[in-house]
Design a protein around this motif. Sequence first.
Motif, PDB file in Angstrom:
ATOM      1  N   HIS A   1      -2.408  -0.204  -3.811  1.00 52.98           N
ATOM      2  CA  HIS A   1      -2.985   1.120  -3.547  1.00 52.98           C
ATOM      3  C   HIS A   1      -3.557   1.909  -4.800  1.00 52.98           C
TER       4      HIS A   1
ATOM      5  N   HIS B   1      -1.682   1.351   6.411  1.00 52.89           N
ATOM      6  CA  HIS B   1      -2.187   2.442   7.379  1.00 52.89           C
ATOM      7  C   HIS B   1      -3.157   1.798   8.451  1.00 52.89           C
TER       8      HIS B   1
ATOM      9  N   ASP C   1       0.813  -0.879  -0.076  1.00 49.30           N
ATOM     10  CA  ASP C   1       0.174  -0.106   0.006  1.00 49.30           C
ATOM     11  C   ASP C   1       0.970   1.368   0.154  1.00 49.30           C
ATOM     12  N   MET C   2       0.514   2.399   0.077  1.00 47.59           N
ATOM     13  CA  MET C   2       1.006   3.674  -0.044  1.00 47.59           C
ATOM     14  C   MET C   2       1.277   4.634   1.275  1.00 47.59           C
ATOM     15  N   GLU C   3      -0.141   4.618   1.890  1.00 46.56           N
ATOM     16  CA  GLU C   3      -0.052   5.558   2.809  1.00 46.56           C
ATOM     17  C   GLU C   3       0.937   5.469   4.067  1.00 46.56           C
TER      18      GLU C   3
ATOM     19  N   HIS D   1      -8.200   4.969   7.149  1.00 46.61           N
ATOM     20  CA  HIS D   1      -9.529   4.380   6.239  1.00 46.61           C
ATOM     21  C   HIS D   1      -9.382   3.083   6.067  1.00 46.61           C
TER      22      HIS D   1
HETATM   23 ZN   LIG Z   1      -3.804   2.836   0.031  1.00 49.96          ZN
END
Ligand SMILES: [Zn+2]
Length: 271
Positions: free
Chosen positions: A60, A104, A8-10, A115
């Motif tokens: 993501h 995240h 993922d990226m966050e 989220h």
């Molecule tokens: Zn994400």
Amino acid sequence: MKIFISADMEGISGVVNLSHVEPGHREYERFRKLMTKEINTVVEAAIESGATEIVVNDSHNNMDNILIEELHPGAILISGSPKPFSMMQGIDETFDGVFLIGYHAKAGTEAIMDHTYTGKVFYTKVNGKTLSESGLNGRFAGCFNVPVVLITGDQNTIKCAKEELNDFVGVVVKEACGRYSAKIYPFEVSKERIKKGVKEALENIKKFKPTVEKEPVELEICFIKSIFAEMSLLIPGVERKDARTVIYRASTYMQAYKVFRACITLASSVE
Ligand SMILES: [Zn+2]
């Protein structure tokens, strides 16, 4: 040793706000490069610790963030969307461990861009327990008897996941001050932390246990708007608990996860 990476990226080092993670925004191109660099750090460290096959699932947004031309040659990339199993597309029983990289915390947590799969979800419960993406995806890996052995992200991402999954190595790459701000470690510092975490996870891989959810499973999704819950009612067996909340009783976790994915997809079809 075969490793599945959901990226993922966050929760990537340095990422703190939407302009970093949304295609088209200022700075996105810079941060997808940093995401690729961080994945390469993980892949390199995993190979050094004995991994022989590594699959990276870009997890993501449009799921095509990682730059293939810069990806470490020791990894195979699953890129693009939609894919039915989303962040966990490609996992099966042949893997020895799962890494959740750049993750995240769940919706409603004091953490970077909290989220749960979409900003349309207020919370998701499985058998009465509110879960983050780490908890939901970790249980999906559990369906194939594969443990989550490493998670990276901010401090509250790791804290959330420790309450939701069996033991794993958690690597904190930044300390969230709020939803869009964090104490950032320099990239080289995060890199060293990640390398150490990968080494520890793989040296002890046999000690980690898959998280297997007790079945049958009651899935509860509370959305932020009633229309999102309403759309979920198209799925046979989904019942409304209240205006914004739906419930589904599944015989297996796999079935619950599929219904969760379907509810999210239907919610995404409306505003
Ligand atoms: Zn994400």
